[in-house]
Design a protein around this motif. Structure first.
Motif, PDB file in Angstrom:
ATOM      1  N   ASP A  47      17.375  16.202 -36.510  1.00  0.00           N
ATOM      2  CA  ASP A  47      18.690  16.065 -36.727  1.00  0.00           C
ATOM      3  C   ASP A  47      19.345  17.409 -36.611  1.00  0.00           C
ATOM      4  O   ASP A  47      18.719  18.515 -36.983  1.00  0.00           O
ATOM      5  N   PHE A  48      20.530  17.626 -36.330  1.00  0.00           N
ATOM      6  CA  PHE A  48      21.383  18.816 -36.396  1.00  0.00           C
ATOM      7  C   PHE A  48      21.994  18.912 -37.738  1.00  0.00           C
ATOM      8  O   PHE A  48      22.325  18.017 -38.455  1.00  0.00           O
ATOM      9  N   GLY A  49      22.725  20.010 -38.002  1.00  0.00           N
ATOM     10  CA  GLY A  49      23.407  20.300 -39.129  1.00  0.00           C
ATOM     11  C   GLY A  49      24.489  21.293 -38.792  1.00  0.00           C
ATOM     12  O   GLY A  49      24.379  22.420 -39.015  1.00  0.00           O
ATOM     13  N   PRO A  50      25.736  20.750 -38.103  1.00  0.00           N
ATOM     14  CA  PRO A  50      26.779  21.654 -37.851  1.00  0.00           C
ATOM     15  C   PRO A  50      27.384  21.908 -39.182  1.00  0.00           C
ATOM     16  O   PRO A  50      27.719  21.489 -39.985  1.00  0.00           O
ATOM     17  N   GLN A  51      27.848  23.303 -39.005  1.00  0.00           N
ATOM     18  CA  GLN A  51      28.470  23.852 -40.104  1.00  0.00           C
ATOM     19  C   GLN A  51      29.066  25.235 -39.900  1.00  0.00           C
ATOM     20  O   GLN A  51      28.919  25.916 -38.924  1.00  0.00           O
ATOM     21  N   LEU A  52      29.981  25.744 -40.608  1.00  0.00           N
ATOM     22  CA  LEU A  52      30.639  26.938 -40.590  1.00  0.00           C
ATOM     23  C   LEU A  52      29.979  27.745 -41.610  1.00  0.00           C
ATOM     24  O   LEU A  52      29.266  27.376 -42.589  1.00  0.00           O
TER      25      LEU A  52
ATOM     26  N   ALA B 121      37.100  20.430 -40.765  1.00  0.00           N
ATOM     27  CA  ALA B 121      36.273  21.249 -41.560  1.00  0.00           C
ATOM     28  C   ALA B 121      36.632  21.493 -42.987  1.00  0.00           C
ATOM     29  O   ALA B 121      35.708  21.788 -44.056  1.00  0.00           O
ATOM     30  N   ALA B 122      37.974  21.497 -43.289  1.00  0.00           N
ATOM     31  CA  ALA B 122      38.591  21.591 -44.621  1.00  0.00           C
ATOM     32  C   ALA B 122      38.504  20.641 -45.610  1.00  0.00           C
ATOM     33  O   ALA B 122      38.729  20.718 -46.635  1.00  0.00           O
TER      34      ALA B 122
ATOM     35  N   LEU C  95      38.694  26.655 -43.530  1.00  0.00           N
ATOM     36  CA  LEU C  95      39.157  26.813 -42.194  1.00  0.00           C
ATOM     37  C   LEU C  95      39.610  25.494 -41.820  1.00  0.00           C
ATOM     38  O   LEU C  95      39.181  24.677 -41.865  1.00  0.00           O
ATOM     39  N   GLN C  96      40.988  25.681 -41.231  1.00  0.00           N
ATOM     40  CA  GLN C  96      41.633  24.409 -40.833  1.00  0.00           C
ATOM     41  C   GLN C  96      41.265  24.409 -39.347  1.00  0.00           C
ATOM     42  O   GLN C  96      41.931  24.712 -38.470  1.00  0.00           O
ATOM     43  N   LEU C  97      39.831  23.927 -39.013  1.00  0.00           N
ATOM     44  CA  LEU C  97      39.186  24.014 -37.718  1.00  0.00           C
ATOM     45  C   LEU C  97      38.711  22.344 -37.603  1.00  0.00           C
ATOM     46  O   LEU C  97      38.427  21.861 -38.659  1.00  0.00           O
ATOM     47  N   GLU C  98      38.591  21.917 -36.615  1.00  0.00           N
ATOM     48  CA  GLU C  98      37.782  20.458 -36.291  1.00  0.00           C
ATOM     49  C   GLU C  98      36.626  20.913 -35.663  1.00  0.00           C
ATOM     50  O   GLU C  98      36.495  21.739 -34.761  1.00  0.00           O
ATOM     51  N   ILE C  99      35.384  20.438 -36.149  1.00  0.00           N
ATOM     52  CA  ILE C  99      34.223  20.451 -35.626  1.00  0.00           C
ATOM     53  C   ILE C  99      33.746  19.343 -34.889  1.00  0.00           C
ATOM     54  O   ILE C  99      33.653  18.566 -35.337  1.00  0.00           O
ATOM     55  N   GLU C 100      33.569  19.700 -33.531  1.00  0.00           N
ATOM     56  CA  GLU C 100      32.922  18.397 -32.814  1.00  0.00           C
ATOM     57  C   GLU C 100      31.735  18.607 -32.574  1.00  0.00           C
ATOM     58  O   GLU C 100      31.209  19.656 -31.899  1.00  0.00           O
ATOM     59  N   THR C 101      30.995  17.456 -32.581  1.00  0.00           N
ATOM     60  CA  THR C 101      29.301  17.393 -32.143  1.00  0.00           C
ATOM     61  C   THR C 101      29.243  16.456 -31.152  1.00  0.00           C
ATOM     62  O   THR C 101      29.730  15.306 -31.240  1.00  0.00           O
TER      63      THR C 101
ATOM     64  N   GLU D 152      31.144  22.384 -31.253  1.00  0.00           N
ATOM     65  CA  GLU D 152      32.134  23.555 -30.877  1.00  0.00           C
ATOM     66  C   GLU D 152      33.365  23.311 -32.029  1.00  0.00           C
ATOM     67  O   GLU D 152      33.393  22.180 -32.556  1.00  0.00           O
ATOM     68  N   ALA D 153      33.924  24.465 -32.422  1.00  0.00           N
ATOM     69  CA  ALA D 153      34.966  24.145 -33.214  1.00  0.00           C
ATOM     70  C   ALA D 153      36.218  24.664 -32.594  1.00  0.00           C
ATOM     71  O   ALA D 153      36.445  25.561 -31.892  1.00  0.00           O
ATOM     72  N   PHE D 154      37.298  23.760 -32.930  1.00  0.00           N
ATOM     73  CA  PHE D 154      38.538  23.748 -32.246  1.00  0.00           C
ATOM     74  C   PHE D 154      39.730  24.056 -33.314  1.00  0.00           C
ATOM     75  O   PHE D 154      39.789  23.540 -34.539  1.00  0.00           O
ATOM     76  N   ALA D 155      40.622  25.024 -32.927  1.00  0.00           N
ATOM     77  CA  ALA D 155      41.879  25.437 -33.458  1.00  0.00           C
ATOM     78  C   ALA D 155      42.975  24.336 -33.174  1.00  0.00           C
ATOM     79  O   ALA D 155      42.764  23.591 -32.609  1.00  0.00           O
TER      80      ALA D 155
END
Lengths: 316, 316
Positions: free
Chosen positions: B138-143, B222-223, B204-210, B294-297
Motif C-alpha cells: 500500500d501507499f501512504g501519501p502525506q505532507l 490535506a487540511a 496546509l490548504q492543499l489537495e493531495i491527489e493519488t 501530487e499536491a495542488f494549490a
C-alpha cells in the motif's frame, strides 16, 4: 582500532583515534573530520586511520594528547539509522511470564526491528534528562554495531562482513509511552579486528557491568543469552531495505540466559521480584541516580570506556 | 523558496534552487553543497539561497538549467530523524470500525510517534522494491515538515516556528511485519513563506491527489481531516527529547474527514468496502503498478512536483 568523537562545539564533533589502553588520543583531522565521512568512504580512509592508530600505540604519533572520555560526544553523534533488534528472548520471556503473560512464540523465532531517531545521540557523560520522575525510568545496556552499506536481503553470514565498528550503548526507557532521552554511547568505537578472540561468529565474549550509584546492579555475559549473532541482526534490519553506511543496530537490553545470573535492567529485576515474593522491591530510577555501564574483556580491560550518566530533571 | 537535491553519484547529492514554476534550476554550490549543511546553519545560509531563488525566478541566475525531476534524490536523502505522527484519526477510526474494532480514545486525544530509519530515502521517481507481492502492499501519501533545532518540551505554538521546509512524502506499507522500502519524497522542498495563504496556522490548504496506473484513486483536502497542526506534531516528537536540525515529521497517511470524500490508501478503501458489502474489492498493489502522488494549490499549480513510483520486485 579505537575511535572517538571529541566535543568541539560543532554538531558532529572532531574525530580522533584513541590508544588501545584508552589513555592517549590523536585527532584524525588530516584524514577525516567526522566519523560519518569515514563510514561513507571506509575502504579508502580506514587504512589511514589504522596507520595512525599503530603509531599512537607505539608512542610515535606526533600530536598525541591525554584522552579525556568526559570530552566525548557519542562516537557517531548523529546517525541516519538507529534501530534495536531485541536479541535476548530468554530475559524478555521471563519478564512476560512474571507478569502473567504467555510469551508469543515469535519472540524466539524471529527478531523484530525497533527503529528510533538517530539525532542527538548522547555522549558517555551526558546527563539523562527526563521531564518527570515517572514509574518506569530504566536503563537499557547493550552492544551495538555500526554497519557499512548492506543490500536489502543480504543473508546473515554476508551481513556480518558489513560490521565496521562495535559500540556500547545505553538505550533509556520510561513508562507507558516510551518517552525518554536519546540513547547514550560509550566514548570509544572499536573495530571487530581489534576485539581479537572476543569477537567470534558475530558474538562478543565480553561482560557488561551495570552499576547504580556505585553499586553493582549486574554483570552479564553478553554472548550467553544472545539468541542471534550480529550478522542475523543486521540481516533482519536489512531484510526489506538496504542499510546505508553508518547504520547502528543494537541488541536491545542485554539479558542473562538464566535468571540466576542477574537482570539486565530494572524492569526485569522488578518482574522477577514480583513473581517470587509478590512485590517488586527494586525502585525505578529517580532524579540524582547515576548509572555506569562498562564492558570488560577476559583480561579485565574496559573495551569501550564507561558510560556514566546522571538521571536529572529537565529544566522547562 | 523551492529546493531540490540532484543526483551526482554521491550519497547526499547536489543541492539546487528550483524556480517557482518548477521549470528551471540552479546549483547552490557556491552557498552549500548539501541540504543538511543549510539546515545546520539556516540563518546564515538560507538568505543566500533566497537571493539565488529570486534571481532564478527573474531569469537572472547565471547558470540556470532545465529542471528534471527524474534526476532528483529526496530533497534530504539521508535524515537523522524521520518520524510519522499520525494526524488523521477520522480515517484511522473508520478503518478500525470497519474491521469491527472499537477505536481507542487515545487515537483522537493525543498524537503518537512512529520512528523510522532515515537513510536511503527514495527520490520521487525511484522504484519501490518489494521482495514479494504480499497482501498489504500500500501507499501512504502525506505532507511532512523539516524542522530546525527544537528543544525538548517546546510548546506547539513555538514549535511551529521551527518549520524550515515542507515536503510531500509517500511512506510505503506492507503486510503484517511492516516490511517496506524507505519512504519516497517529491522532488522539491518548499519553505512555509513560499506557500503563502496555503500555509495557515500550521495547516496546509492543499489537495493531495493519488493516481494508480494513471487513474485517480483519491483527491483529498490535506487540511480538512488534519486533527493537529504541524506545531502540535513537532511538539509531540520533541516532547521528551530535542529535535536536531533536519528532523522530518510526517502526518501519517492523509485521510478525509468524511468517508464520502474518499480513502487515503488502499487499506482504508478496502476496509470501507468490506464494511459496506462484505467484500474488499480493491486489490492491494502488485508488481507493475505505478503510483503517482501530487499536491495542488488552489490555483491548480503542483507545489512539490510529483512522486511517481513503479512497484517492482527486488532482484535477489
Amino acid at each position: 582500532m579505537k575511535l572517538a568523537t571529541l566535543k568541539d562545539g560543532s554538531r558532529d564533533g572532531q574525530l580522533a583515534v584513541v590508544s588501545r589502553d584508552l589513555t592517549q588520543a590523536h585527532f584524525a583531522a588530516g584524514i577525516a573530520g567526522r566519523l560519518q565521512q569515514v563510514l561513507d568512504d571506509w575502504n579508502f580512509l580506514s587504512p589511514q586511520l589504522e596507520d595512525l592508530y599503530t603509531a599512537l600505540n607505539q608512542g610515535k604519533a606526533r600530536h598525541a594528547f591525554a584522552f579525556d572520555p568526559r570530552q566525548c560526544l557519542a562516537p557517531l553523534p548523529r546517525a541516519f539509522h538507529w534501530a534495536e533488534v531485541p536479541a535476548y528472548p530468554d530475559a524478555a520471556e521471563r519478564v512476560l511470564r512474571a507478569l502473567g503473560i504467555e510469551p508469543p512464540a515469535a519472540l524466539r523465532e524471529a527478531p523484530a526491528v525497533v527503529a528510533a531517531a538517530g539525532d542527538g545521540l548522547l555522549g558517555a557523560h551526558d546527563e539523562a534528562l527526563f521531564e518527570q520522575a515517572l514509574p518506569g525510568l530504566d536503563f537499557g545496556p547493550q552492544l551495538a554495531v555500526v554497519s557499512g552499506d548492506v543490500d536489502a536481503g543480504t543473508p546473515a553470514d554476508r551481513a556480518l562482513d558489513g560490521v565496521r565498528l562495535v559500540l556500547l550503548a545505553n538505550a533509556w526507557r520510561s513508562g507507558a509511552d516510551g518517552a525518554a532521552p536519546p540513547a547514550a554511547f560509550a566514548p570509544v568505537a572499536v573495530t571487530p579486528e581489534e576485539l581479537g578472540a572476543a569477537w567470534r561468529g558475530g558474538r562478543l565474549q565480553l561482560e557488561i557491568e551495570t552499576r547504580l550509584d556505585g553499586r553493582r546492579f549486574a554483570r552479564l555475559d553478553a554472548a550467553a543469552g544472545l539468541r542471534w549473532h550480529f550478522g542475523r541482526l543486521i540481516a533482519r534490519a536489512a531484510a526489506t531495505r538496504a542499510l546505508g553506511a553508518g547504520a547502528i543496530v543494537g541488541t536491545g537490553t542485554v539479558g542473562a540466559r538464566d535468571a540466576a545470573d542477574g537482570a539486565g535492567c530494572i524492569a526485569e529485576r522488578r518482574a522477577l521480584e514480583a513473581a517470587a515474593s509478590g512485590e517488586a522491591a527494586t525502585p525505578w530510577l529517580a532524579f540524582g541516580n547515576t548509572v555506569r555501564i562498562e564492558a570488560f574483556a577476559a583480561d579485565g580491560a574496559s573495551v569501550f570506556g564507561a558510560i556514566e550518566q546522571r538521571v536529572s530533571e529537565r529544566d522547562e
